[in-house]
Design an enzyme around this catalytic site. Structure first.
Site, PDB file in Angstrom:
ATOM      1  N   SER A 200       5.807  -7.816  -6.285  1.00 22.99           N
ATOM      2  CA  SER A 200       5.133  -7.619  -7.323  1.00 22.99           C
ATOM      3  C   SER A 200       6.172  -6.904  -8.143  1.00 22.99           C
ATOM      4  CB  SER A 200       3.857  -6.828  -7.429  1.00 22.99           C
ATOM      5  OG  SER A 200       3.007  -5.915  -8.482  1.00 22.99           O
ATOM      6  N   TYR A 213      -1.529   0.367  -4.435  1.00 20.34           N
ATOM      7  CA  TYR A 213      -1.012  -1.112  -4.755  1.00 20.34           C
ATOM      8  C   TYR A 213       0.679  -1.095  -5.138  1.00 20.34           C
ATOM      9  CZ  TYR A 213      -0.853  -5.928  -6.365  1.00 20.34           C
ATOM     10  OH  TYR A 213      -0.157  -7.046  -7.054  1.00 20.34           O
TER      11      TYR A 213
END
Length: 375
Positions: A200, A213
Site C-alpha cells: 500500500s 495498517y
C-alpha cells in the site's frame, strides 16, 4: 482511459518533472544545474527504454497463478482478468459460500479453481499447496506466480487501537503474506517465477489513524526487499504493488467493514482508560467511523490502474520491483505525493504538510487545540 483520469493519475509525476526541468535555471552553480539535467535525461531515457523494450512472457496457457483474497476487490477482479488471459488461476477465498466465490465459479472458465484459504491458518495454506501441486502435475503446467493480496484495514488512533486489533491486522496483512510466500517458494523456484506482494502507499509513508495498517504494510515492504535479495540466485522475482486511494472501489469499505468497525468502536471505547475517554470523548470515535465511510467517495472510480500494474508484474519479462499507483478522484493524490517526499524532506516538514492536509480532515478532539479543531 479518459484524459481527466490520466491527468489525475499522472499529475504529481508531471509536476515533479516540470519542477526539476526549470530548477537548473534558478540555480547559481551551473554544475548543479547540469547534474539535475543529467538526472532528468537518465530518468526519461529509462522510461523510453522500458516502453520500447517491453517483452511479454508468452505461453500463458502453460502457467498458473495463485491469488489470495479473491472474495472481493483486487484479488477478485485480477483472478477474472488472468482467467481471460489464459492462465490457470487458483483463486483463494475466505468464504466458499460467499457471493465473490460464487461469481468466480459461474463467470470464469474451468481453468479457474476456487479454493478456501484463510491465510492466518497453517493447515489452510498447506491444503492449498497440496491442491496446487497435484493440479499442476496433472495438467503439466508450472506455478508461475503467487499474488499475496489478502488484507484488512483498521482505522483508529494509537490511544484507542487495542492489542487484539494490532495482532489481527498483522496476522492477515503481514504474517499471512509471509506464510503463503514461504509455502509456495519451492514450486516457484522450479519455474523461476515470481512473488507479487500487494502492499500500500501506507507501506511507504505512515499516516494518522492508520498505525495498525501501516505497521503491517511496512512489514510487507521489508519482507519483500529481503526475499527479493535472497531469491535472486534462484531467478525468482519479488515485486511489490502499492495502491493508494482505492478503498471504495475495492469493497474494503463495504458493509462487512462497517459492521466490523462498529464492533471495534465498542471494544475500543470499553477498553480505553478514563484518561483517554476524557481526552477524546465518545463522539470522536463515531465521527472517525463516519469519516472512514465517507472516504469511499474520494477513491478512484475503478480498479483498472492497479489491475494493469498487477498484470505487468505477472506478464512482463522485466517487471518493475515496485509499482506505486496513484488513486483518488482529485487532480492529484496527496497520499502518493507524501509517499514520494517521505525520506527526502525533513520529518518536521512532513509533519507540517500532513497537519495541513490530512489532520485537518479528522474529527475534532474535545478540549484540545489541534489542527482538526482549527479547521
Amino acid at each position: 482511459m479518459k484524459v481527466t483520469e490520466f491527468v489525475g493519475l499522472q499529475m504529481f509525476e508531471l509536476s515533479y518533472l516540470g519542477i526539476l526541468a526549470v530548477l537548473p535555471f534558478f540555480v547559481a552553480q551551473k554544475y548543479i544545474g547540469g547534474f539535475i539535467l543529467s538526472v532528468l535525461l537518465l530518468i526519461g531515457s529509462y522510461h523510453v527504454i522500458r516502453k520500447y523494450t517491453y517483452k511479454a512472457i508468452g505461453n500463458n496457457h502453460g502457467r498458473s497463478v495463485l491469488i489470495t483474497g479473491c472474495d472481493t476487490g483486487f484479488g477478485h477482479a485480477f483472478a477474472r482478468r488472468l482467467d481471460n488471459l489464459g492462465f490457470t488461476v487458483f483463486a483463494c477465498v475466505l468464504n466458499l459460500d460467499g457471493e465473490g466465490a460464487k461469481t468466480l465459479q459461474q463467470s470464469t472458465s474451468d481453468k479457474l479453481h476456487v479454493i478456501k484459504v484463510d491465510v492466518t491458518k497453517d493447515q489452510d495454506v498447506k491444503g492449498a499447496l497440496d491442491y496446487v501441486g497435484k493440479t499442476i502435475k496433472q495438467n503439466d503446467i508450472g506455478l508461475w506466480a503467487v499474488v499475496n493480496n489478502a488484507g484488512v484495514n483498521m482505522t483508529a488512533d494509537v490511544d484507542f487501537c487495542t492489542m487484539e486489533m494490532y495482532k489481527r491486522v498483522a496476522e492477515i496483512n503481514l504474517f499471512g503474506t509471509v506464510r503463503v510466500a514461504k509455502a509456495f517458494l519451492p514450486l516457484l523456484r522450479l519455474t523461476k517465477g515470481r512473488v507479487v506482494n500487494v502492499s500500500s502507499v501506507r507501506g511507504r509513508c505512515a499516516f494518522p489513524v492508520a498505525s495498525a495498517y501501516s505497521m503491517a504494510k511496512y512489514g510487507v515492504e521489508a519482507f519483500s526487499d529481503t526475499l527479493r535479495a535472497e531469491m535472486l540466485k534462484f531467478g525468482v522475482k519479488v515485486i511489490v504493488v502499492e495502491p493508494s486511494n482505492y478503498g471504495g472501489a475495492t469493497g474494503m469499505l463495504n458493509d462487512v467493514w462497517c459492521q466490523q468497525m462498529e464492533k471495534d468502536i465498542t471494544s475500543m471505547w470499553n477498553e480505553a482508560s478514563n484518561e483517554v475517554r476524557n481526552t477524546y470523548g465518545q463522539n470522536y470515535l463515531h465521527s472517525l467511523y463516519e469519516a472512514g465511510k465517507s472516504t469511499a467517495k474520494t477513491t478512484y472510480p475503478t480498479l483498472i490502474p492497479v489491475l494493469d500494474a498487477m498484470e505487468d508484474a505477472i506478464v512482463n519479462c522485466s517487471p518493475r520491483y515496485r509499482y506505486l499507483i496513484s488513486g483518488g478522484n482529485t487532480l492529484y493524490d496527496i497520499y502518493v505525493v507524501l509517499a514520494r517526499l517521505n525520506g527526502i524532506l525533513p520529518e518536521s516538514w512532513m509533519d507540517f504538510i500532513m497537519a495541513r492536509t490530512l489532520l485537518s480532515g479528522l474529527p475534532p478532539i474535545q478540549g484540545v487545540d489541534t489542527e482538526a479543531n482549527k479547521s
